[in-house]
Structures are given as C-alpha cells and as structure tokens.
Design an enzyme around this catalytic site. Structure first.
Site, PDB file in Angstrom:
ATOM      1  N   HIS A   1       9.810 -98.912 149.950  1.00  0.00           N
ATOM      2  CA  HIS A   1       9.812 -99.508 148.614  1.00  0.00           C
ATOM      3  C   HIS A   1      10.944-100.528 148.612  1.00  0.00           C
ATOM      4  CE1 HIS A   1       9.646-100.140 144.364  1.00  0.00           C
ATOM      5  NE2 HIS A   1      10.628 -99.325 144.025  1.00  0.00           N
TER       6      HIS A   1
ATOM      7  N   GLN B   1       7.361 -88.996 151.855  1.00  0.00           N
ATOM      8  CA  GLN B   1       6.937 -90.062 152.761  1.00  0.00           C
ATOM      9  C   GLN B   1       7.485 -89.840 154.169  1.00  0.00           C
ATOM     10  OE1 GLN B   1       4.835 -92.584 152.514  1.00  0.00           O
ATOM     11  NE2 GLN B   1       4.321 -92.281 150.362  1.00  0.00           N
TER      12      GLN B   1
ATOM     13  N   GLU C   1       4.364 -98.696 137.048  1.00  0.00           N
ATOM     14  CA  GLU C   1       4.862 -97.373 136.663  1.00  0.00           C
ATOM     15  C   GLU C   1       5.231 -97.322 135.185  1.00  0.00           C
ATOM     16  OE1 GLU C   1       6.992 -96.306 140.976  1.00  0.00           O
ATOM     17  OE2 GLU C   1       8.185 -97.024 139.282  1.00  0.00           O
TER      18      GLU C   1
ATOM     19  N   SER D   1     -21.808 -92.889 128.221  1.00  0.00           N
ATOM     20  CA  SER D   1     -22.889 -93.089 127.254  1.00  0.00           C
ATOM     21  C   SER D   1     -22.761 -94.441 126.559  1.00  0.00           C
ATOM     22  CB  SER D   1     -22.849 -91.987 126.192  1.00  0.00           C
ATOM     23  OG  SER D   1     -21.733 -92.169 125.332  1.00  0.00           O
TER      24      SER D   1
ATOM     25  N   GLY E   1      11.339 -86.003 153.422  1.00  0.00           N
ATOM     26  CA  GLY E   1      10.656 -85.668 152.174  1.00  0.00           C
ATOM     27  C   GLY E   1       9.197 -86.070 152.211  1.00  0.00           C
TER      28      GLY E   1
ATOM     29  N   GLY F   1       2.898 -89.044 150.147  1.00  0.00           N
ATOM     30  CA  GLY F   1       3.002 -88.624 151.539  1.00  0.00           C
ATOM     31  C   GLY F   1       1.949 -87.636 151.994  1.00  0.00           C
TER      32      GLY F   1
ATOM     33  N   GLU G   1      -9.906 -84.965 129.678  1.00  0.00           N
ATOM     34  CA  GLU G   1     -11.028 -85.800 130.117  1.00  0.00           C
ATOM     35  C   GLU G   1     -10.586 -87.145 130.699  1.00  0.00           C
ATOM     36  OE1 GLU G   1     -14.358 -86.089 127.502  1.00  0.00           O
ATOM     37  OE2 GLU G   1     -14.200 -84.003 126.857  1.00  0.00           O
TER      38      GLU G   1
ATOM     39  N   GLU H   1      -9.759 -84.025 124.456  1.00  0.00           N
ATOM     40  CA  GLU H   1     -10.259 -85.385 124.273  1.00  0.00           C
ATOM     41  C   GLU H   1      -9.264 -86.471 124.711  1.00  0.00           C
ATOM     42  OE1 GLU H   1     -13.290 -85.855 123.737  1.00  0.00           O
ATOM     43  OE2 GLU H   1     -13.733 -83.772 123.256  1.00  0.00           O
TER      44      GLU H   1
END
Length: 342
Positions: A109, A29, A196, A253, A27, A135, A232, A228
């Site tokens: 993992h 990875q 996560e 800004s 798969g 992956g 972004e 918004e």
C-alpha cells in the site's frame, strides 16, 4: 485510457528467482505473499521482532525466521508487511540502518511512501505490489491454481529493472493468473483511501445505520430493519461483483429496479457528492494523513471512542441475535483476527 493488464506471459518470475526475498511481518498479507512465493520456487526469509507470536507459525510453515535487521541485510527485496502506522518506526529503527545500494523495498500500500512517512535513501529501489483482496483470499486462490488481481507501482528514481521485479513478485503470488495493472503510489493511495472512507467502509456503514434508524424511528421492528438494510445488502453486492450494477438490476424485480433508479439518486444526491469531493480533497492535500498520524501518536482516543460507540449501536444488538439464528453464516472472532506487526 484503460490500464494495460499484464499476465503470466509478460510477468515472468525469473527476475526474482535467484534473489533472496524478505517478508517483514507475518500478518494477513505477509503470510500469503511468503507462502505463495515459496510455492513458486523463490527463496523467502521472514523478519520478525524478538518474541513475536508469529515466529512459531512461520517456522511451522517451513520458513527461516530471523530478526528484522538480519533479514534486511540478507535480502535483495524486502517487503514491509506491517501496518501503516508502524511502518515508519520499524523502518527507522531496523530497516534503514541495514539497507545498502541495490536493494529493493516493496510495499503493499502506498500510504507511507506517498505521505513521506518513509523516505528511502538514494540507490534503493521502491516498488509496490498490492493484491486487490485480503491475504487469506490471495493464499486460497493461489492454492486453487487461480489468482487475485494486483496493482504494481514503481517510485521515481528506482532502478531500471524495478518494474520487472514488481511484475515478477506479483506473478509469484498468483496475480499473473488473474491480471496485473500498473498504477502509481499517488493514485493507489488516494483512490484506496477514498474508496474506504466514502464508499466501502465509511459510506456503506453510515448508509446502513441511517436506513436502520429511519425504519426503527418510524415504528418498525428492529429485526425487519436489520434484514432490509443490512442482511440483504450482501445479496445485492454479490450481484454487483458478479455482473456490475446493470447486471444486478437485471436480476432484481421490476419494482425494486424502479425504486432503485428513481429513489437512489435522491439519497446519494448532489450534497453527498459535495461531501465526497471534500473527503477526496482532504486525502489529496495530506490533511487526512496528518490527522491520522497525530491521532495515532496521541494514543488513539477519538478512534477508540468512535469504535466503542459503533459497537453499542442498536443494529449490532439486533444483528448478533439474528445471526445466531442463521447457522450458514460463519461466526468469526473479528477482534482476534486483527492484523498485527509480527
């Protein structure tokens, strides 16, 4: 204390050059590790179940493909590259009966090891190599002569050369070009799950949806709310990835910056931190793992219901329409790209 960062100078690929490396599963990875290691001059075989759709793909990529049991028998280092909830079943049926002393199991993992879903026998070393990227990025960065940073870990009771094998594997997939950091199965698993749940997936998606709902409920157009509160977000995250939070603030800004530092803490306040700490405790105690295993064994009714409800959220309807107006955004079949054992 900052973690030591290993590079190609310390992480030599030599310890695995004369070994047979098996990747179980092809798969996200699995394919990246296998291809990168092969290009690094290692002998790699692929273990797949009979009838897997990935057999043809792996063969086309130049690999010898065999059933899982045979791959385990032939290999010195075995990477289990199947999803967390399928690992224990594959291990018990096809990997464990074919393990022998001196072999090394490799995980990307720590979930199955840390929460005892898999209990390797004595004499078998257990290591982890966890690239900090999907992956396809691990593969594309390697092809560009670069690399994705990776974490390594060695389970107590493993052989003395296990750390060097982990470093060698990490270097072979390109991580030595970027940086390899040592951790533990416990630390990687618990921090990964927390990230996560509380920030990257659970926290971010809930924050985006809550912001969208707040604007729409106040009478603003859903299109404006989408731009918004979701669209972004990538611009801000990209700035954070490139320069950190302070660097992001330098690039926006003064008005945005003042709103950030004065209003942000009102949204992510002490109550949110309390919830985060509660989530972390559920992870540390194993409560989340037990809940997730039970849900999986029961056929995923709650899981599927929550995902279906999420797909029906108004932000998804608005988003599909607005993304269709943006030709520069890649359109992906997400469901078709889900990782699967194979």
């Amino acid at each position: 204390m900052p973690a030591k960062v290993y590079t190609q100078k310390e992480a030599k690929i030599t310890p695995i050059k004369k070994k047979t490396l098996a990747v179980i599963g092809y798969g996200s990875q699995g394919h990246a590790h296998a291809l990168n290691l092969k290009d690094s001059g290692c002998k790699v075989i692929i273990g797949l179940y009979k009838g897997s759709k990935s057999i043809r793909v792996a063969k086309r990529h130049g690999f010898e493909v065999m059933e899982v049991a045979e791959a385990v028998q032939q290999a010195d280092v075995i990477m289990i590259g199947v999803p967390d909830m399928k690992q224990a079943e594959v291990y018990e049926k096809e990997i464990k009966p074919n393990l022998s002393k001196g072999k090394t199991l490799l995980f990307t993992h720590g979930f199955a090891i840390h929460f005892d879903l898999i209990k390797p026998p004595r004499g078998v070393s257990v290591i982890m190599v966890a690239p900090k990227g999907p992956g396809h990025i691990v593969r594309s960065q390697y092809k560009e002569g670069k690399g994705v940073p990776a974490l390594i870990a060695v389970l107590k009771g493993s052989s003395k050369d296990s750390k060097n094998i982990a470093l060698a594997w990490a270097s072979g997939i390109g991580a030595g070009r970027a940086g390899i950091l040592q951790t533990s199965f416990k630390e990687e698993t618990e921090t990964d799950l927390f990230g996560e749940q509380a920030v990257l997936c659970g926290g971010a998606s809930a924050l985006v949806e809550a912001g969208f709902e707040t604007l729409v409920e106040a009478g603003y157009a859903p299109e404006m709310a989408y731009f918004e509160c979701l669209h972004e977000l990538k611009l801000i995250v990209d700035l954070m990835i490139e320069s950190g939070v302070a660097g992001m603030r330098f690039s926006i800004s003064e008005t945005a910056k003042y709103g950030d530092v004065t209003r942000g803490p009102r949204v992510i306040n002490g109550n949110v931190k309390k919830s985060m700490k509660a989530i972390l405790k559920e992870i540390q105690s194993g409560k989340f793992a037990r809940e997730w295993v039970k849900e999986y064994q029961n056929g995923l009714p709650k899981y599927n219901k929550l995902l279906e409800d999420g797909e029906k959220h108004p932000i998804e309807v608005t988003g599909r329409h607005l993304r269709s107006l943006m030709p520069w955004i890649p359109k992906k079949n997400i469901k078709g790209a889900q990782a699967a054992y194979g």
